[in-house]
Structures are given as C-alpha cells and as structure tokens.
Design an enzyme around this catalytic site. Structure first.
Site, PDB file in Angstrom:
ATOM      1  N   ARG A  71      35.718  28.846  42.293  1.00 48.48           N
ATOM      2  CA  ARG A  71      35.798  28.726  40.832  1.00 48.48           C
ATOM      3  C   ARG A  71      37.181  28.255  40.351  1.00 48.48           C
ATOM      4  O   ARG A  71      38.198  28.807  40.726  1.00 48.48           O
ATOM      5  CB  ARG A  71      35.463  30.069  40.199  1.00 48.48           C
ATOM      6  CG  ARG A  71      35.608  30.101  38.679  1.00 48.48           C
ATOM      7  CD  ARG A  71      34.847  31.229  38.085  1.00 48.48           C
ATOM      8  NE  ARG A  71      35.453  32.529  38.325  1.00 48.48           N
ATOM      9  CZ  ARG A  71      34.962  33.662  37.845  1.00 48.48           C
ATOM     10  NH1 ARG A  71      33.847  33.641  37.132  1.00 48.48           N
ATOM     11  NH2 ARG A  71      35.543  34.815  38.098  1.00 48.48           N
ATOM     12  N   ARG A 124      41.910  31.720  39.008  1.00 42.00           N
ATOM     13  CA  ARG A 124      42.386  33.045  38.612  1.00 42.00           C
ATOM     14  C   ARG A 124      42.975  33.769  39.822  1.00 42.00           C
ATOM     15  O   ARG A 124      42.447  33.644  40.923  1.00 42.00           O
ATOM     16  CB  ARG A 124      41.208  33.855  38.057  1.00 42.00           C
ATOM     17  CG  ARG A 124      41.182  33.892  36.551  1.00 42.00           C
ATOM     18  CD  ARG A 124      39.908  34.459  36.025  1.00 42.00           C
ATOM     19  NE  ARG A 124      39.556  35.763  36.608  1.00 42.00           N
ATOM     20  CZ  ARG A 124      38.483  36.457  36.264  1.00 42.00           C
ATOM     21  NH1 ARG A 124      37.670  35.984  35.343  1.00 42.00           N
ATOM     22  NH2 ARG A 124      38.217  37.617  36.810  1.00 42.00           N
ATOM     23  N   LYS A 184      28.392  35.075  34.161  1.00 41.36           N
ATOM     24  CA  LYS A 184      28.477  35.593  32.779  1.00 41.36           C
ATOM     25  C   LYS A 184      29.268  34.628  31.899  1.00 41.36           C
ATOM     26  O   LYS A 184      28.909  34.387  30.757  1.00 41.36           O
ATOM     27  CB  LYS A 184      29.216  36.941  32.766  1.00 41.36           C
ATOM     28  CG  LYS A 184      28.349  38.127  33.022  1.00 41.36           C
ATOM     29  CD  LYS A 184      29.169  39.401  32.927  1.00 41.36           C
ATOM     30  CE  LYS A 184      30.170  39.456  34.030  1.00 41.36           C
ATOM     31  NZ  LYS A 184      31.362  40.158  33.887  1.00 41.36           N
ATOM     32  N   ARG A 198      36.253  44.168  43.828  1.00 43.04           N
ATOM     33  CA  ARG A 198      35.574  44.127  42.523  1.00 43.04           C
ATOM     34  C   ARG A 198      34.072  44.322  42.695  1.00 43.04           C
ATOM     35  O   ARG A 198      33.415  44.964  41.867  1.00 43.04           O
ATOM     36  CB  ARG A 198      35.852  42.787  41.821  1.00 43.04           C
ATOM     37  CG  ARG A 198      37.258  42.717  41.244  1.00 43.04           C
ATOM     38  CD  ARG A 198      37.754  41.288  41.146  1.00 43.04           C
ATOM     39  NE  ARG A 198      37.134  40.527  40.088  1.00 43.04           N
ATOM     40  CZ  ARG A 198      37.098  39.190  40.064  1.00 43.04           C
ATOM     41  NH1 ARG A 198      37.613  38.487  41.024  1.00 43.04           N
ATOM     42  NH2 ARG A 198      36.530  38.574  39.059  1.00 43.04           N
ATOM     43  N   ARG A 204      31.532  48.996  31.739  1.00 42.11           N
ATOM     44  CA  ARG A 204      31.517  48.834  33.197  1.00 42.11           C
ATOM     45  C   ARG A 204      30.904  50.060  33.882  1.00 42.11           C
ATOM     46  O   ARG A 204      30.575  50.006  35.049  1.00 42.11           O
ATOM     47  CB  ARG A 204      32.945  48.716  33.744  1.00 42.11           C
ATOM     48  CG  ARG A 204      33.647  47.404  33.509  1.00 42.11           C
ATOM     49  CD  ARG A 204      33.173  46.358  34.504  1.00 42.11           C
ATOM     50  NE  ARG A 204      34.169  45.523  35.113  1.00 42.11           N
ATOM     51  CZ  ARG A 204      34.679  44.424  34.584  1.00 42.11           C
ATOM     52  NH1 ARG A 204      34.339  44.028  33.392  1.00 42.11           N
ATOM     53  NH2 ARG A 204      35.530  43.691  35.257  1.00 42.11           N
TER      54      ARG A 204
HETATM   55  P1  AMP Z   1      36.573  40.244  34.356  1.00 31.97           P
HETATM   56  O1  AMP Z   1      37.258  39.101  33.687  1.00 31.97           O
HETATM   57  O2  AMP Z   1      35.471  40.854  33.549  1.00 31.97           O
HETATM   58  O3  AMP Z   1      36.155  39.935  35.779  1.00 31.97           O
HETATM   59  O4  AMP Z   1      37.680  41.414  34.478  1.00 31.97           O
HETATM   60  C1  AMP Z   1      38.859  41.222  35.210  1.00 31.97           C
HETATM   61  C2  AMP Z   1      39.535  42.554  35.414  1.00 31.97           C
HETATM   62  O5  AMP Z   1      39.883  43.124  34.124  1.00 31.97           O
HETATM   63  C3  AMP Z   1      38.705  43.619  36.090  1.00 31.97           C
HETATM   64  O6  AMP Z   1      38.740  43.511  37.504  1.00 31.97           O
HETATM   65  C4  AMP Z   1      39.366  44.897  35.581  1.00 31.97           C
HETATM   66  O7  AMP Z   1      40.592  45.120  36.246  1.00 31.97           O
HETATM   67  C5  AMP Z   1      39.708  44.546  34.136  1.00 31.97           C
HETATM   68  N1  AMP Z   1      38.596  44.894  33.198  1.00 31.97           N
HETATM   69  C6  AMP Z   1      37.794  44.054  32.500  1.00 31.97           C
HETATM   70  N2  AMP Z   1      36.903  44.733  31.743  1.00 31.97           N
HETATM   71  C7  AMP Z   1      37.144  46.059  31.984  1.00 31.97           C
HETATM   72  C8  AMP Z   1      36.536  47.275  31.542  1.00 31.97           C
HETATM   73  N3  AMP Z   1      35.481  47.279  30.707  1.00 31.97           N
HETATM   74  N4  AMP Z   1      37.060  48.439  32.000  1.00 31.97           N
HETATM   75  C9  AMP Z   1      38.106  48.471  32.842  1.00 31.97           C
HETATM   76  N5  AMP Z   1      38.704  47.360  33.337  1.00 31.97           N
HETATM   77  C10 AMP Z   1      38.233  46.160  32.908  1.00 31.97           C
END
Ligand code: AMP
Length: 231
Positions: free
Chosen positions: A142, A177, A28, A188, A103
């Site tokens: 990554r 990260r 993404k 995740r 999500r």
């Molecule tokens: P990402 O960068 O999208 O992989 O998100 C990293 C982390 O941020 C996730 O594992 C969640 O803990 C939190 N997060 C991101 N987007 C959301 C969302 N829409 N709802 C809840 N938690 C989120």
C-alpha cells in the site's frame, strides 16, 4: 437514507451513520473514499485524527506516535477526546462514516454514551470480511499520495500507480505509512482479532451488524454497502 420529518415538514436528508469494522488492509479507506465520492458523508478515521495529533508534535503527539508505531492501541481516553471533538462538527449531523472506532467492546459502550449525549443514531455496523493472506499483500504493497490521499497498491495491477512513486491523479509523491510493514501488521492483526471478535458479537446482539465480502474488489464491496445504505 431517510428523511427527518418534523412539525415544519421535511427538514433535510440524513444518511445512516456507518461504522466500518475490518482488519488492517481490508479496504476501509478505499470504501470510505468510494462512498464520499457519491454521498455527503463525513469520514472520521480515528487513526487519522490521532496522526493529526502526532503531526502537531508535543508530548501528546510523541506518546501517540510511539503507541501507533508499535501496532498497539492508543489509550482510549485520548481517542474519545479526539472523536467527541470531531463529532461536534455540524457537518457530521448529515451522517458520518466511523473508520477505526470502536475497536473493542469497552469503546463500543463508551460510544453508546457519546451517541445518547449527542442525540445521534448508531446506524449500520458493517464488517468487511477478507482472508489474512490477501491482507498482507494489501498492507505491504500500500502506498498513499502525500497531496491528495489517493491509495495505490503495487501488488495489484488495477491499483498500481502508472509511474512508480508518483500519484496518477495529481502528480504528488507517494509514501508508505510507517506501520505498513509485516511486523507491525502481525501485531495489528492479532490486536484486531482479540478485540474485534467480541465487538462483532456485541453489535450482532444489537441487530446492527452486516457482513460484506471484501475480497471481491472495491466495486463489489461498494455495491453491497450501497444496498444497505439505501435499504
Ligand atoms: P488505523 O489508521 O485505523 O489503522 O489506526 C492506526 C493506529 O492508530 C492503530 O494501530 C492504533 O495505534 C491507533 N488507533 C486508531 N484508532 C484507534 C482506536 N479506536 N483506539 C485506539 N487506538 C486507535
């Protein structure tokens, strides 16, 4: 893309808003970067918005950090507040890419309300489809640049940095990260499967869903998504 016509005539080009749905590591971030290089989209990653809060520190930041590192979801109210704040930015009126939100169906229903309040369009919902083994390689390999955000992968010849730990584009330091490890990935990924399957059905019923094969490299993915945007 479509043109908005008013009594005054054409007032500007707006692009279709995009929601990108994909498992962690499906690309993404790379797809968003590719799109931003060619189109005037605003990129809204709720993960990034939340990480910004973490960087600010304080009790809220600490709480978010703990939820993020565990691989679970951050409480929805915190996410809605961050998202609504970002959508108020007038730059989003031209079109934006939502990455990491919604999500689950609960968030999608709340997003419908946010859209009708703000008069914005749902646009296209794009799912990047990719096998789990490929995701593990992408996640654990990554690396990102601290300065310009460029994304690398040490397991992929085409995407590996020329010099270990250093950004090809700006010479910045590369980092991984904290949640890009196998254990956090498994959490995740499970969270993704549990909550996204009903979400995909939700958008399929609305007729907004488009599935793109994300396993054939980022240029192929970009090409497929561009066809949808420009259609
Ligand atoms: P990402 O960068 O999208 O992989 O998100 C990293 C982390 O941020 C996730 O594992 C969640 O803990 C939190 N997060 C991101 N987007 C959301 C969302 N829409 N709802 C809840 N938690 C989120």
């Amino acid at each position: 893309m479509f043109q908005e016509i008013t009594r005054k005539g054409i007032v500007g080009d707006r692009m279709k808003n995009l929601i990108l749905i994909a498992a962690p590591g499906a690309g993404k971030g790379t797809l968003s970067k590719d799109l931003l290089e060619k189109y005037d989209y605003v990129h809204i990653s709720t993960g990034d918005l939340l990480r910004e809060q973490v960087a600010k520190g304080g009790e809220l930041g600490k709480k978010i950090h703990e939820m993020q590192v565990s691989g679970g979801l951050v409480t929805s109210d915190i996410v809605y507040a961050a998202l609504e704040n970002k959508l108020n930015d007038p730059a989003c009126d031209n079109g934006y890419i939502l990455d990491g939100f919604p999500r689950n169906v609960e968030q999608a229903l709340e997003y419908d309300k946010i859209l009708s309040k703000s008069g914005k369009e749902l646009g296209l919902v794009i799912v990047l489809d990719i096998p789990k083994e490929m995701l593990i390689e992408r996640i654990t390999g990554r690396f990102m640049c601290k300065d310009c955000g460029a994304i690398y992968n040490v397991y992929n010849k085409e995407m590996a940095p020329k010099n270990e730990g250093i950004c090809d584009k700006c010479g910045g330091e590369l980092y991984q990260r904290k949640d890009d490890n196998l254990e956090s990935f498994e959490n995740r990924y499970q969270t993704y499967l549990d909550s996204t399957t009903p979400l995909i059905d939700f958008y399929k019923e609305k007729g907004a869903l488009h599935v793109v094969d994300g396993s054939k490299g980022h240029l192929y993915t970009l090409e497929q998504v561009e066809k949808l945007i420009n259609n």
